[in-house]
Design a protein around this motif. Sequence first.
Motif, PDB file in Angstrom:
ATOM      1  N   GLY A 195       0.802  -1.161   0.024  1.00 41.78           N
ATOM      2  CA  GLY A 195       0.057  -0.083   0.031  1.00 41.78           C
ATOM      3  C   GLY A 195       0.811   1.263  -0.062  1.00 41.78           C
ATOM      4  O   GLY A 195       2.151   1.125  -0.163  1.00 41.78           O
ATOM      5  N   TYR A 196       0.204   2.310   0.259  1.00 42.92           N
ATOM      6  CA  TYR A 196       0.776   3.675   0.187  1.00 42.92           C
ATOM      7  C   TYR A 196       1.940   3.615   1.294  1.00 42.92           C
ATOM      8  O   TYR A 196       2.921   4.356   0.838  1.00 42.92           O
ATOM      9  N   LYS A 197       1.872   3.117   2.232  1.00 43.11           N
ATOM     10  CA  LYS A 197       2.607   3.242   3.575  1.00 43.11           C
ATOM     11  C   LYS A 197       4.086   2.784   3.056  1.00 43.11           C
ATOM     12  O   LYS A 197       5.283   3.149   3.307  1.00 43.11           O
ATOM     13  N   THR A 198       4.260   1.562   2.209  1.00 42.28           N
ATOM     14  CA  THR A 198       5.379   1.047   1.661  1.00 42.28           C
ATOM     15  C   THR A 198       6.048   1.912   0.873  1.00 42.28           C
ATOM     16  O   THR A 198       7.311   2.129   0.785  1.00 42.28           O
ATOM     17  N   PHE A 199       5.106   2.246  -0.363  1.00 42.86           N
ATOM     18  CA  PHE A 199       5.649   3.049  -1.510  1.00 42.86           C
ATOM     19  C   PHE A 199       6.242   4.378  -0.838  1.00 42.86           C
ATOM     20  O   PHE A 199       7.226   5.061  -1.441  1.00 42.86           O
ATOM     21  N   SER A 200       5.509   4.975  -0.040  1.00 43.30           N
ATOM     22  CA  SER A 200       6.139   6.249   0.708  1.00 43.30           C
ATOM     23  C   SER A 200       7.261   6.011   1.136  1.00 43.30           C
ATOM     24  O   SER A 200       8.050   7.167   1.114  1.00 43.30           O
ATOM     25  N   LYS A 201       7.566   4.982   1.990  1.00 46.20           N
ATOM     26  CA  LYS A 201       8.750   4.516   2.428  1.00 46.20           C
ATOM     27  C   LYS A 201      10.024   4.652   1.459  1.00 46.20           C
ATOM     28  O   LYS A 201      10.887   4.984   1.634  1.00 46.20           O
ATOM     29  N   LEU A 202       9.558   3.613   0.209  1.00 52.69           N
ATOM     30  CA  LEU A 202      10.548   3.761  -0.587  1.00 52.69           C
ATOM     31  C   LEU A 202      10.861   5.022  -1.407  1.00 52.69           C
ATOM     32  O   LEU A 202      11.918   5.075  -1.766  1.00 52.69           O
ATOM     33  N   GLU A 306      -5.719   5.937  -1.678  1.00 55.32           N
ATOM     34  CA  GLU A 306      -4.713   5.134  -1.498  1.00 55.32           C
ATOM     35  C   GLU A 306      -4.180   5.278   0.113  1.00 55.32           C
ATOM     36  O   GLU A 306      -3.627   4.457   0.726  1.00 55.32           O
ATOM     37  N   LYS A 307      -4.221   6.779   0.591  1.00 52.86           N
ATOM     38  CA  LYS A 307      -3.873   6.976   1.900  1.00 52.86           C
ATOM     39  C   LYS A 307      -4.717   6.451   3.009  1.00 52.86           C
ATOM     40  O   LYS A 307      -4.539   6.609   4.386  1.00 52.86           O
ATOM     41  N   GLY A 308      -6.000   6.097   2.540  1.00 49.66           N
ATOM     42  CA  GLY A 308      -6.987   5.981   3.639  1.00 49.66           C
ATOM     43  C   GLY A 308      -6.770   4.333   4.437  1.00 49.66           C
ATOM     44  O   GLY A 308      -6.032   3.575   3.822  1.00 49.66           O
ATOM     45  N   TRP A 313      -5.615  -1.761   5.328  1.00 51.87           N
ATOM     46  CA  TRP A 313      -5.883  -3.141   5.897  1.00 51.87           C
ATOM     47  C   TRP A 313      -5.921  -3.863   4.709  1.00 51.87           C
ATOM     48  O   TRP A 313      -5.636  -5.336   4.664  1.00 51.87           O
ATOM     49  N   ARG A 314      -6.224  -3.619   3.512  1.00 53.98           N
ATOM     50  CA  ARG A 314      -6.171  -4.313   2.391  1.00 53.98           C
ATOM     51  C   ARG A 314      -4.981  -4.959   1.926  1.00 53.98           C
ATOM     52  O   ARG A 314      -4.513  -6.003   1.740  1.00 53.98           O
ATOM     53  N   ARG A 315      -3.599  -4.078   2.091  1.00 53.03           N
ATOM     54  CA  ARG A 315      -2.194  -4.651   1.659  1.00 53.03           C
ATOM     55  C   ARG A 315      -1.239  -4.112   2.589  1.00 53.03           C
ATOM     56  O   ARG A 315       0.093  -4.399   2.063  1.00 53.03           O
ATOM     57  N   GLU A 316      -1.399  -3.893   3.813  1.00 52.16           N
ATOM     58  CA  GLU A 316      -0.321  -3.962   4.819  1.00 52.16           C
ATOM     59  C   GLU A 316      -0.549  -4.517   5.979  1.00 52.16           C
ATOM     60  O   GLU A 316      -1.898  -4.558   6.493  1.00 52.16           O
ATOM     61  N   GLY A 317       0.228  -4.906   6.664  1.00 52.62           N
ATOM     62  CA  GLY A 317       0.161  -5.749   8.015  1.00 52.62           C
ATOM     63  C   GLY A 317      -0.695  -6.837   7.724  1.00 52.62           C
ATOM     64  O   GLY A 317      -0.575  -7.602   7.057  1.00 52.62           O
ATOM     65  N   GLY A 318      -1.411  -7.311   8.952  1.00 55.01           N
ATOM     66  CA  GLY A 318      -2.517  -8.387   8.768  1.00 55.01           C
ATOM     67  C   GLY A 318      -1.925  -9.796   9.392  1.00 55.01           C
ATOM     68  O   GLY A 318      -0.904  -9.892  10.057  1.00 55.01           O
ATOM     69  N   LYS A 319      -2.836 -10.599   9.159  1.00 54.71           N
ATOM     70  CA  LYS A 319      -2.524 -11.862   9.778  1.00 54.71           C
ATOM     71  C   LYS A 319      -1.223 -12.405   9.294  1.00 54.71           C
ATOM     72  O   LYS A 319      -0.596 -13.475   9.977  1.00 54.71           O
ATOM     73  N   THR A 365       4.088  -3.868  -8.320  1.00 50.12           N
ATOM     74  CA  THR A 365       3.333  -2.641  -8.381  1.00 50.12           C
ATOM     75  C   THR A 365       1.994  -3.338  -9.597  1.00 50.12           C
ATOM     76  O   THR A 365       1.515  -2.874 -10.438  1.00 50.12           O
ATOM     77  N   TYR A 366       1.514  -4.582  -8.920  1.00 53.55           N
ATOM     78  CA  TYR A 366       0.534  -5.016  -9.846  1.00 53.55           C
ATOM     79  C   TYR A 366      -0.779  -4.397  -9.739  1.00 53.55           C
ATOM     80  O   TYR A 366      -1.277  -3.543  -8.993  1.00 53.55           O
ATOM     81  N   SER A 367      -1.700  -4.520 -11.045  1.00 58.62           N
ATOM     82  CA  SER A 367      -2.871  -3.796 -11.347  1.00 58.62           C
ATOM     83  C   SER A 367      -4.138  -4.364 -10.555  1.00 58.62           C
ATOM     84  O   SER A 367      -4.638  -3.396  -9.945  1.00 58.62           O
ATOM     85  N   LEU A 368      -4.380  -5.588 -10.632  1.00 64.02           N
ATOM     86  CA  LEU A 368      -5.453  -5.951 -10.051  1.00 64.02           C
ATOM     87  C   LEU A 368      -5.427  -5.655  -8.445  1.00 64.02           C
ATOM     88  O   LEU A 368      -6.663  -5.249  -7.896  1.00 64.02           O
ATOM     89  N   PRO A 369      -4.395  -5.937  -7.715  1.00 65.87           N
ATOM     90  CA  PRO A 369      -4.585  -5.428  -6.335  1.00 65.87           C
ATOM     91  C   PRO A 369      -4.833  -4.114  -6.005  1.00 65.87           C
ATOM     92  O   PRO A 369      -5.201  -3.695  -4.752  1.00 65.87           O
ATOM     93  N   THR A 370      -4.252  -3.326  -6.903  1.00 64.75           N
ATOM     94  CA  THR A 370      -4.472  -1.871  -6.709  1.00 64.75           C
ATOM     95  C   THR A 370      -5.670  -0.979  -7.065  1.00 64.75           C
ATOM     96  O   THR A 370      -6.257  -0.443  -6.371  1.00 64.75           O
TER      97      THR A 370
END
Length: 445
Positions: A195-202, A306-308, A313-319, A365-370
């Motif tokens: 998600g945005y969090k990781t791309f922002s870090k990069l 993206e920043k929401g 929840w969809r793309r960062e952290g989690g189980k 940076t795949y399209s479908l998950p984004t």
Amino acid sequence: MVFLSSLHLHKFLIILCFVFISSLEAVPVFRIVVDPGHGGIAKDPKGQHGDKYDSVTQTYLETYKQGTEHGNITERKVVLDLAKEVHKILKLTETEAGWKEFEGYLKLFSKKTDFQRVVLESKLTRESSFDDDPSSEDPNAAYRLYDFPDPKTGVRRKGRLSKINELKPHLVLSLHLNPASKGQTGGMGAVLTPGYKTFSKLKKISEKKSSANSFTNGPWSEWLIFQSGWSKLENAIADTWIYFHGYWSKKNGKDTDLSKFEGYRQNMVSWRYADDPNWEKQIGKPGPYATTHESFSETGKFWEREKGKKEEWRREGGKEGFGGDNHYVTKELMRFVQYGLPVQLKEKDSPYPELGPIQKPYISTYSLPTYTNALCAFIEIGYVNRSRDMKYLTVNKKETAISLAVGIYSLFVGLDVKKNASLPYLPKGKKVNWERYETYFDDVL
């Protein structure tokens, strides 16, 4: 014996129909899109048959990605046949008679005999491949990922991403195959986009505002190497530039490579997060269409999304520790296949059949998950040049499909899976916290 007059019989049938419909309305309905990858052909000229149509340059930016092949085995056929089988099994939940059969499949995985009744409303993204109409003037029309202009009228037509969003699914199951490299034993792997969090870090790493250690020591460090000769970090930074700017970076990670344009993908999809008409006039100016980090700002509907929190929840952290709910649903379905196939195929007094392992995720940076508002179980479910994988996906496609369908059920309501110490993978059987997404899945158009 009691005989009903035609009038009384008519009233009785109306009441019976009302009771049946009312009972169905009380059953939770979950929307699933089953997406067999690819379907089209890599055909020249790219300007006529490609994908990723860009309204700025008014051309296709990519040759259509046809998918992998090995001998007479093609990815497009294997995943289509499997997807149809999954779809068929999910459709069982839509009728009472079908539900009884579906319960039988649930009992293969669980000791319980009473299961929550649900409807798993399934749709397929395609039911054919270009081979079915080889003489078509536009053989990729039904299979493009992104929107494109009709070659005769110029009217914008919806690509696969837009069609998926139109269905407002809770879950997308996207099935693909990979070629195995030398020494690779086969198996399956998740396809993830952070998600945005990781791309922002990069982005901060590329600006020298943050240490590269935060990436190399983090969970996303096994980035896909799509540019040979570049490190995983250099590939990740190039993907970051594509995510933010639409352009690649040069190898140094600091400068834009204006010769490599991937497009403003959020505007290639028909959804509520595309920018307003005439957005092209902002290209190159400070803001969301700047070509440098310094003059770039994340403004507009897409970047607010993206920043929401829900995208996080969809793309960062989690189980699974990273990758969010997308990673969980993908890996959990793979665990169900790893569990379900041996359980269904084991012969008496013989060991459980062995599958190829769950591999490390493919990260880019795949399209479908984004660009979809759904949880995405994007699975490279086998390796096209590994006979064991192909056997399970073709000869045993029904057993594979049952495993996936039961896993999908579990993602929505949970499932108490039988413990089996003889198998290397055990599904967690935990439902996704769907409730926290509120209206997210509907708020896409």
